[in-house]
Scaffold this motif. Sequence first.
Motif, PDB file in Angstrom:
ATOM      1  N   VAL A   1       0.828  -1.204   0.000  1.00  0.00           N
ATOM      2  CA  VAL A   1       0.000   0.000   0.000  1.00  0.00           C
ATOM      3  C   VAL A   1       0.864   1.256   0.000  1.00  0.00           C
ATOM      4  O   VAL A   1       0.518   2.267  -0.629  1.00  0.00           O
ATOM      5  CB  VAL A   1      -0.959  -0.017   1.205  1.00  0.00           C
ATOM      6  CG1 VAL A   1      -1.672   1.326   1.364  1.00  0.00           C
ATOM      7  CG2 VAL A   1      -1.983  -1.141   1.059  1.00  0.00           C
ATOM      8  N   VAL A   2       2.012   1.223   0.690  1.00  0.00           N
ATOM      9  CA  VAL A   2       2.842   2.421   0.789  1.00  0.00           C
ATOM     10  C   VAL A   2       3.312   2.888  -0.589  1.00  0.00           C
ATOM     11  O   VAL A   2       3.443   4.099  -0.833  1.00  0.00           O
ATOM     12  CB  VAL A   2       4.038   2.174   1.730  1.00  0.00           C
ATOM     13  CG1 VAL A   2       4.986   1.127   1.175  1.00  0.00           C
ATOM     14  CG2 VAL A   2       4.779   3.474   2.013  1.00  0.00           C
ATOM     15  N   LEU A   3       3.529   1.957  -1.517  1.00  0.00           N
ATOM     16  CA  LEU A   3       3.925   2.367  -2.867  1.00  0.00           C
ATOM     17  C   LEU A   3       2.768   3.026  -3.600  1.00  0.00           C
ATOM     18  O   LEU A   3       2.958   4.012  -4.332  1.00  0.00           O
ATOM     19  CB  LEU A   3       4.448   1.167  -3.651  1.00  0.00           C
ATOM     20  CG  LEU A   3       5.700   0.482  -3.103  1.00  0.00           C
ATOM     21  CD1 LEU A   3       6.212  -0.564  -4.098  1.00  0.00           C
ATOM     22  CD2 LEU A   3       6.788   1.488  -2.774  1.00  0.00           C
ATOM     23  N   LEU A   4       1.561   2.501  -3.422  1.00  0.00           N
ATOM     24  CA  LEU A   4       0.385   3.138  -4.013  1.00  0.00           C
ATOM     25  C   LEU A   4       0.232   4.567  -3.501  1.00  0.00           C
ATOM     26  O   LEU A   4      -0.063   5.490  -4.272  1.00  0.00           O
ATOM     27  CB  LEU A   4      -0.869   2.326  -3.685  1.00  0.00           C
ATOM     28  CG  LEU A   4      -1.000   0.946  -4.332  1.00  0.00           C
ATOM     29  CD1 LEU A   4      -2.046   0.123  -3.597  1.00  0.00           C
ATOM     30  CD2 LEU A   4      -1.372   1.069  -5.796  1.00  0.00           C
ATOM     31  N   GLU A   5       0.427   4.757  -2.198  1.00  0.00           N
ATOM     32  CA  GLU A   5       0.261   6.087  -1.598  1.00  0.00           C
ATOM     33  C   GLU A   5       1.317   7.049  -2.118  1.00  0.00           C
ATOM     34  O   GLU A   5       1.017   8.219  -2.415  1.00  0.00           O
ATOM     35  CB  GLU A   5       0.308   5.958  -0.080  1.00  0.00           C
ATOM     36  CG  GLU A   5      -0.887   5.204   0.477  1.00  0.00           C
ATOM     37  CD  GLU A   5      -0.766   4.828   1.932  1.00  0.00           C
ATOM     38  OE1 GLU A   5      -1.789   4.486   2.551  1.00  0.00           O
ATOM     39  OE2 GLU A   5       0.363   4.857   2.474  1.00  0.00           O
ATOM     40  N   ALA A   6       2.553   6.581  -2.249  1.00  0.00           N
ATOM     41  CA  ALA A   6       3.605   7.442  -2.784  1.00  0.00           C
ATOM     42  C   ALA A   6       3.305   7.829  -4.229  1.00  0.00           C
ATOM     43  O   ALA A   6       3.389   9.014  -4.603  1.00  0.00           O
ATOM     44  CB  ALA A   6       4.953   6.721  -2.697  1.00  0.00           C
ATOM     45  N   MET A   7       2.952   6.849  -5.035  1.00  0.00           N
ATOM     46  CA  MET A   7       2.685   7.119  -6.447  1.00  0.00           C
ATOM     47  C   MET A   7       1.500   8.054  -6.616  1.00  0.00           C
ATOM     48  O   MET A   7       1.493   8.920  -7.509  1.00  0.00           O
ATOM     49  CB  MET A   7       2.455   5.805  -7.175  1.00  0.00           C
ATOM     50  CG  MET A   7       3.718   4.938  -7.241  1.00  0.00           C
ATOM     51  SD  MET A   7       3.402   3.225  -7.787  1.00  0.00           S
ATOM     52  CE  MET A   7       2.872   3.492  -9.487  1.00  0.00           C
ATOM     53  N   ALA A   8       0.470   7.909  -5.773  1.00  0.00           N
ATOM     54  CA  ALA A   8      -0.686   8.798  -5.853  1.00  0.00           C
ATOM     55  C   ALA A   8      -0.303  10.236  -5.534  1.00  0.00           C
ATOM     56  O   ALA A   8      -0.922  11.178  -6.047  1.00  0.00           O
ATOM     57  CB  ALA A   8      -1.781   8.325  -4.897  1.00  0.00           C
ATOM     58  N   CYS A   9       0.734  10.417  -4.706  1.00  0.00           N
ATOM     59  CA  CYS A   9       1.220  11.762  -4.374  1.00  0.00           C
ATOM     60  C   CYS A   9       2.159  12.314  -5.444  1.00  0.00           C
ATOM     61  O   CYS A   9       2.701  13.423  -5.287  1.00  0.00           O
ATOM     62  CB  CYS A   9       1.936  11.747  -3.025  1.00  0.00           C
ATOM     63  SG  CYS A   9       0.845  11.578  -1.596  1.00  0.00           S
ATOM     64  N   GLY A  10       2.373  11.555  -6.498  1.00  0.00           N
ATOM     65  CA  GLY A  10       3.296  12.002  -7.536  1.00  0.00           C
ATOM     66  C   GLY A  10       4.744  11.869  -7.130  1.00  0.00           C
ATOM     67  O   GLY A  10       5.602  12.597  -7.638  1.00  0.00           O
ATOM     68  N   VAL A  11       5.037  10.916  -6.250  1.00  0.00           N
ATOM     69  CA  VAL A  11       6.402  10.683  -5.763  1.00  0.00           C
ATOM     70  C   VAL A  11       6.896   9.359  -6.333  1.00  0.00           C
ATOM     71  O   VAL A  11       6.209   8.334  -6.189  1.00  0.00           O
ATOM     72  CB  VAL A  11       6.427  10.648  -4.221  1.00  0.00           C
ATOM     73  CG1 VAL A  11       7.817  10.272  -3.709  1.00  0.00           C
ATOM     74  CG2 VAL A  11       6.003  12.008  -3.657  1.00  0.00           C
ATOM     75  N   PRO A  12       8.061   9.334  -6.963  1.00  0.00           N
ATOM     76  CA  PRO A  12       8.569   8.065  -7.503  1.00  0.00           C
ATOM     77  C   PRO A  12       8.981   7.123  -6.375  1.00  0.00           C
ATOM     78  O   PRO A  12       9.173   7.551  -5.232  1.00  0.00           O
ATOM     79  CB  PRO A  12       9.780   8.497  -8.334  1.00  0.00           C
ATOM     80  CG  PRO A  12      10.256   9.750  -7.669  1.00  0.00           C
ATOM     81  CD  PRO A  12       9.005  10.451  -7.195  1.00  0.00           C
ATOM     82  N   VAL A  13       9.115   5.852  -6.703  1.00  0.00           N
ATOM     83  CA  VAL A  13       9.476   4.856  -5.700  1.00  0.00           C
ATOM     84  C   VAL A  13      10.754   4.149  -6.116  1.00  0.00           C
ATOM     85  O   VAL A  13      11.044   3.993  -7.307  1.00  0.00           O
ATOM     86  CB  VAL A  13       8.335   3.839  -5.484  1.00  0.00           C
ATOM     87  CG1 VAL A  13       7.087   4.555  -4.996  1.00  0.00           C
ATOM     88  CG2 VAL A  13       8.037   3.052  -6.746  1.00  0.00           C
ATOM     89  N   VAL A  14      11.508   3.743  -5.118  1.00  0.00           N
ATOM     90  CA  VAL A  14      12.667   2.882  -5.309  1.00  0.00           C
ATOM     91  C   VAL A  14      12.392   1.641  -4.478  1.00  0.00           C
ATOM     92  O   VAL A  14      12.264   1.725  -3.251  1.00  0.00           O
ATOM     93  CB  VAL A  14      13.973   3.561  -4.868  1.00  0.00           C
ATOM     94  CG1 VAL A  14      15.141   2.583  -5.012  1.00  0.00           C
ATOM     95  CG2 VAL A  14      14.223   4.822  -5.679  1.00  0.00           C
TER      96      VAL A  14
END
Length: 376
Positions: A279-292
């Motif tokens: 879920v944390v990746l979904l939340e980051a991506m929804a905020c327009g923040v890339p993920v590593v």
Amino acid sequence: MAVLLTNFRSPWDPLAGGGQTATDDLARALHAAGHDVQALFAGAPPSAPRHPYPVRWVRPRARPWALALALAHAVREQTRRRRFDVIHTTGFEGGLIRAPVPRVATLHSPELPEWRPPSPARPLRLLRYLRAHVGPALERRCLRAAAATVFVSDHSRRRAAERGYPVREGVVIPNGVDPETFRPEAGSRAERPTILFVGRFDDQKGIDVLLDAWRGLQEAADLRLAGTGWREDRYREQARQLGLRSVHWDGHVARERLPELVRRAWAVVLPSRYENFPVVLLEAMACGVPVVATRVGGIPELVTDGVEGLLVPAEDAPALREALAAIVRDGARASGMGARARRRIEGRYTWDIIAAQMAALYARVAAGATTSHPPR
């Protein structure tokens, strides 16, 4: 539809994971869509009411079988008081439920052990095996009893079949995110490059690998660790021994504060050894923040390497360091990946989309239209 949702831990517990967060989010989305949703959670009510749907609380137990038994008793009481179209369990707590209501089960577990019990002809060995695998045994009973099982990633559907967890009907419906709560805001990104980790401090999440990777980055960026868990003291000691000065320990962050924290990050990092569909990746991506993140579990189903973020092998500190350095070196590239991440969320992973898929499954289950043959 009238839906009873269960979970073995409160979504507001400091040690709650993505499965608990997703259960609360699903309940909210179903409630907003006009469904009659009630929930049964193990734990204590939050200090201030945070849920628009009614919740009944069950005292938590340390032993999984005792907790499953308590929740099964609570389900029986609820179904005696009123009619439900479907019961939706979201963990091992569904293993002991006996109720004349159609069942749906979601498998949130990030990793299931192989189910290879000894033959019943060896009863003592079988008993020892079952005692050592109480959680998986309950999870398996729950999946076998459900008319339909929801897998939040195709990876978990394949893994369950490979490892001996048969289901009557399996469908893939991923976790979702609220795109209004988790959304981009112009000018919110921190001026100094900042990398954010959010999650439990345990062996699964790979924080030890992240701290090793951070040795080559601490002069150029800040690392924020939001969470708590039984490994925290060990990780703090590791950071001290490595001489890391740009690591900040934020502790448990309440969910309502999380969007602001995520939006300040240049990237959200998840160096897990294993995952399902975080879920944390979904939340980051929804905020327009890339993920590593590591290339494990269902993560590659959500993130395309180099498009919405960067993927690295698990346990590989040098590769993780290089991926994080790429974010720190090139803020414009990071912003582009973040924008593409937001578009991916909007097209497929919002909770209104996911809740509609779940409600359609509930209707089929309630009508008896799912596959009827029992699992082997």
